[in-house]
Design a protein around this motif. Structure first.
Motif, PDB file in Angstrom:
ATOM      1  N   MET A 128       0.818  -1.338   0.069  1.00 34.81           N
ATOM      2  CA  MET A 128       0.147   0.044  -0.049  1.00 34.81           C
ATOM      3  C   MET A 128       0.887   1.229   0.168  1.00 34.81           C
ATOM      4  O   MET A 128       0.630   2.242  -0.692  1.00 34.81           O
ATOM      5  CB  MET A 128      -1.037  -0.042   1.264  1.00 34.81           C
ATOM      6  CG  MET A 128      -2.067  -1.071   1.129  1.00 34.81           C
ATOM      7  SD  MET A 128      -3.079  -0.714   2.713  1.00 34.81           S
ATOM      8  CE  MET A 128      -4.522  -1.992   2.169  1.00 34.81           C
ATOM      9  N   ALA A 129       1.887   1.176   0.895  1.00 37.94           N
ATOM     10  CA  ALA A 129       2.948   2.428   0.891  1.00 37.94           C
ATOM     11  C   ALA A 129       3.396   2.721  -0.697  1.00 37.94           C
ATOM     12  O   ALA A 129       3.478   3.857  -1.005  1.00 37.94           O
ATOM     13  CB  ALA A 129       3.951   2.039   1.873  1.00 37.94           C
ATOM     14  N   THR A 141      -5.684  -4.739  -3.384  1.00 37.75           N
ATOM     15  CA  THR A 141      -4.651  -4.619  -2.262  1.00 37.75           C
ATOM     16  C   THR A 141      -5.488  -4.436  -0.675  1.00 37.75           C
ATOM     17  O   THR A 141      -5.454  -5.247   0.224  1.00 37.75           O
ATOM     18  CB  THR A 141      -3.463  -3.539  -2.314  1.00 37.75           C
ATOM     19  OG1 THR A 141      -3.057  -3.686  -3.434  1.00 37.75           O
ATOM     20  CG2 THR A 141      -2.644  -3.699  -1.241  1.00 37.75           C
ATOM     21  N   ASP A 142      -6.600  -3.456  -1.214  1.00 37.93           N
ATOM     22  CA  ASP A 142      -7.355  -3.277   0.158  1.00 37.93           C
ATOM     23  C   ASP A 142      -8.297  -4.400   0.439  1.00 37.93           C
ATOM     24  O   ASP A 142      -8.456  -5.160   1.536  1.00 37.93           O
ATOM     25  CB  ASP A 142      -8.221  -2.002  -0.176  1.00 37.93           C
ATOM     26  CG  ASP A 142      -9.221  -1.844   0.928  1.00 37.93           C
ATOM     27  OD1 ASP A 142      -8.934  -1.347   1.960  1.00 37.93           O
ATOM     28  OD2 ASP A 142     -10.714  -2.150   0.848  1.00 37.93           O
ATOM     29  N   ARG A 143      -8.605  -5.256  -0.843  1.00 37.19           N
ATOM     30  CA  ARG A 143      -9.624  -6.372  -0.447  1.00 37.19           C
ATOM     31  C   ARG A 143      -8.752  -7.583   0.077  1.00 37.19           C
ATOM     32  O   ARG A 143      -9.375  -8.218   1.202  1.00 37.19           O
ATOM     33  CB  ARG A 143     -10.073  -6.774  -1.823  1.00 37.19           C
ATOM     34  CG  ARG A 143     -10.967  -7.957  -1.814  1.00 37.19           C
ATOM     35  CD  ARG A 143     -11.547  -8.299  -3.315  1.00 37.19           C
ATOM     36  NE  ARG A 143     -12.523  -9.246  -3.181  1.00 37.19           N
ATOM     37  CZ  ARG A 143     -13.515  -9.605  -4.219  1.00 37.19           C
ATOM     38  NH1 ARG A 143     -13.313  -8.997  -5.100  1.00 37.19           N
ATOM     39  NH2 ARG A 143     -14.366 -10.353  -4.025  1.00 37.19           N
ATOM     40  N   ALA A 144      -7.354  -7.547  -0.369  1.00 36.27           N
ATOM     41  CA  ALA A 144      -6.682  -8.743   0.058  1.00 36.27           C
ATOM     42  C   ALA A 144      -6.484  -8.328   1.830  1.00 36.27           C
ATOM     43  O   ALA A 144      -6.416  -9.199   2.517  1.00 36.27           O
ATOM     44  CB  ALA A 144      -5.438  -8.934  -0.624  1.00 36.27           C
ATOM     45  N   LEU A 157     -18.048 -18.877   6.858  1.00 32.92           N
ATOM     46  CA  LEU A 157     -19.185 -18.055   6.288  1.00 32.92           C
ATOM     47  C   LEU A 157     -19.070 -16.675   6.590  1.00 32.92           C
ATOM     48  O   LEU A 157     -19.278 -15.763   5.964  1.00 32.92           O
ATOM     49  CB  LEU A 157     -20.601 -18.611   7.221  1.00 32.92           C
ATOM     50  CG  LEU A 157     -21.769 -17.888   6.766  1.00 32.92           C
ATOM     51  CD1 LEU A 157     -21.988 -18.268   5.416  1.00 32.92           C
ATOM     52  CD2 LEU A 157     -22.732 -18.520   7.823  1.00 32.92           C
ATOM     53  N   LEU A 158     -18.470 -16.249   7.926  1.00 31.58           N
ATOM     54  CA  LEU A 158     -18.118 -14.626   8.067  1.00 31.58           C
ATOM     55  C   LEU A 158     -17.233 -14.229   6.778  1.00 31.58           C
ATOM     56  O   LEU A 158     -17.555 -13.121   6.301  1.00 31.58           O
ATOM     57  CB  LEU A 158     -17.363 -14.648   9.271  1.00 31.58           C
ATOM     58  CG  LEU A 158     -16.706 -12.958   9.588  1.00 31.58           C
ATOM     59  CD1 LEU A 158     -17.904 -12.059   9.753  1.00 31.58           C
ATOM     60  CD2 LEU A 158     -15.957 -13.191  10.833  1.00 31.58           C
ATOM     61  N   SER A 159     -16.244 -14.774   6.395  1.00 30.62           N
ATOM     62  CA  SER A 159     -15.201 -14.469   5.366  1.00 30.62           C
ATOM     63  C   SER A 159     -16.101 -14.121   4.109  1.00 30.62           C
ATOM     64  O   SER A 159     -15.866 -13.301   3.373  1.00 30.62           O
ATOM     65  CB  SER A 159     -14.072 -15.671   5.065  1.00 30.62           C
ATOM     66  OG  SER A 159     -13.404 -15.591   6.315  1.00 30.62           O
ATOM     67  N   GLU A 160     -16.830 -15.292   3.708  1.00 32.32           N
ATOM     68  CA  GLU A 160     -17.859 -14.960   2.573  1.00 32.32           C
ATOM     69  C   GLU A 160     -18.683 -14.010   2.597  1.00 32.32           C
ATOM     70  O   GLU A 160     -18.965 -13.061   1.559  1.00 32.32           O
ATOM     71  CB  GLU A 160     -18.544 -16.320   2.185  1.00 32.32           C
ATOM     72  CG  GLU A 160     -17.747 -17.694   1.966  1.00 32.32           C
ATOM     73  CD  GLU A 160     -18.664 -18.688   1.614  1.00 32.32           C
ATOM     74  OE1 GLU A 160     -19.612 -18.611   0.759  1.00 32.32           O
ATOM     75  OE2 GLU A 160     -18.501 -19.755   2.125  1.00 32.32           O
ATOM     76  N   VAL A 161     -19.357 -13.664   3.854  1.00 37.98           N
ATOM     77  CA  VAL A 161     -20.261 -12.604   3.836  1.00 37.98           C
ATOM     78  C   VAL A 161     -19.168 -11.247   3.666  1.00 37.98           C
ATOM     79  O   VAL A 161     -19.901 -10.382   3.132  1.00 37.98           O
ATOM     80  CB  VAL A 161     -20.999 -12.500   5.252  1.00 37.98           C
ATOM     81  CG1 VAL A 161     -21.661 -10.995   5.463  1.00 37.98           C
ATOM     82  CG2 VAL A 161     -22.086 -13.614   5.191  1.00 37.98           C
ATOM     83  N   LEU A 162     -18.207 -11.093   4.544  1.00 33.21           N
ATOM     84  CA  LEU A 162     -17.590  -9.919   4.163  1.00 33.21           C
ATOM     85  C   LEU A 162     -16.981  -9.749   2.822  1.00 33.21           C
ATOM     86  O   LEU A 162     -17.074  -8.453   2.412  1.00 33.21           O
ATOM     87  CB  LEU A 162     -16.356 -10.116   5.141  1.00 33.21           C
ATOM     88  CG  LEU A 162     -16.487  -9.844   6.960  1.00 33.21           C
ATOM     89  CD1 LEU A 162     -15.339 -10.205   7.480  1.00 33.21           C
ATOM     90  CD2 LEU A 162     -17.049  -8.365   6.911  1.00 33.21           C
ATOM     91  N   ASP A 163     -16.731 -10.631   2.035  1.00 35.19           N
ATOM     92  CA  ASP A 163     -16.126 -10.669   0.651  1.00 35.19           C
ATOM     93  C   ASP A 163     -17.466 -10.132  -0.240  1.00 35.19           C
ATOM     94  O   ASP A 163     -17.228  -9.367  -0.990  1.00 35.19           O
ATOM     95  CB  ASP A 163     -15.563 -12.094   0.254  1.00 35.19           C
ATOM     96  CG  ASP A 163     -14.631 -11.766  -0.877  1.00 35.19           C
ATOM     97  OD1 ASP A 163     -13.916 -10.874  -0.736  1.00 35.19           O
ATOM     98  OD2 ASP A 163     -15.110 -12.445  -2.055  1.00 35.19           O
ATOM     99  N   ALA A 164     -18.391 -10.784   0.082  1.00 37.10           N
ATOM    100  CA  ALA A 164     -19.698 -10.393  -0.531  1.00 37.10           C
ATOM    101  C   ALA A 164     -19.977  -8.832  -0.267  1.00 37.10           C
ATOM    102  O   ALA A 164     -20.335  -7.984  -1.427  1.00 37.10           O
ATOM    103  CB  ALA A 164     -20.922 -11.058   0.021  1.00 37.10           C
TER     104      ALA A 164
END
Length: 227
Positions: A128-129, A141-144, A157-164
């Motif tokens: 990011m820098a 990069t932000d998504r990763a 399931l939480l990871s999938e929801v946040l990614d959605a």
């Protein structure tokens, strides 16, 4: 009628504990099991396929689908765009929903994140820098960063929801938001502060850093004139 049959097929999948990729009974078998016509079965399966619950492979049969959050992302994105065009502040609402989830979870990670995940976050902050110095932090990069950050909770399931949430927000943002002048160094700095607080076990500081990050996104929306 089709919805009722679809519910019964979903119940069958659950009761038989069928995993993704497992074959469903054939159409004649479903007709006999459910006591309905071929057309009714086909209509119900098409509806379930649209939701990702089943996968119809023409010439091979019907299988349990991937059960991904893709339909949720599509629904969120559509709802947000439609709401925006009606004059609603739908993009801000979606952002508030994502902030509520992430800010509410970050305290659970403070001082508990595996060293390997912290090292990966350090690498993403370094990236990011570099990107900020070139003019903009890449969306991927932000998504990763956010994917790695909450991976330590080990809740698939939480990871999938946040990614959605992320996918829907950024797809809509790209379609609706004009380019705004925001210092990318602020984005980099806020992500760095999240890692510093999590590593130090500072739950309050970690939540503050997450909220600062979302405040930065809200400023970007405001500067672009987006509701």
């Amino acid at each position: 009628m089709a919805r009722d049959i679809g519910d019964r097929i979903k119940k069958l999948i659950i009761e038989r504990r069928l995993p993704s990729g497992a074959a469903l009974p054939t159409e004649p078998e479903l007709m006999a099991l459910l006591g309905v016509s071929r057309n009714s079965v086909r209509e119900a399966l098409k509806g379930l396929q649209a939701m990702g619950i089943v996968e119809i492979r023409h010439g091979f049969g019907t299988y349990v689908g991937p059960m991904s959050m893709a339909p949720m992302s599509e629904g969120l994105a559509f709802r947000t765009v439609a709401g925006h065009l009606r004059g609603e502040d739908s993009l801000r609402q979606l952002l508030a929903l994502r902030e509520a989830v992430e800010a509410g979870l970050i305290a659970r990670l403070a001082g508990r994140m595996p060293a390997a995940d912290l090292a990966e976050l350090d690498g993403l902050v370094t990236r990011m820098a570099r990107e900020a110095a070139s003019g903009a932090v890449a969306a991927q990069t932000d998504r990763a960063f956010h994917a790695v950050l909450y991976r330590g909770l080990a809740i698939p399931l939480l990871s999938e929801v946040l990614d959605a949430f992320w996918e829907a927000f950024h797809r809509v943002q790209m379609d609706l938001v004009a380019e705004a002048t925001v210092d990318p160094r602020a984005t980099w700095h806020q992500h760095r502060e999240i890692v510093v607080a999590v590593r130090a076990g500072d739950a309050v500081g970690a939540e503050w850093a997450v909220r600062q990050h979302f405040d930065n996104i809200r400023q970007r929306l405001h500067s672009s004139g987006t509701k």
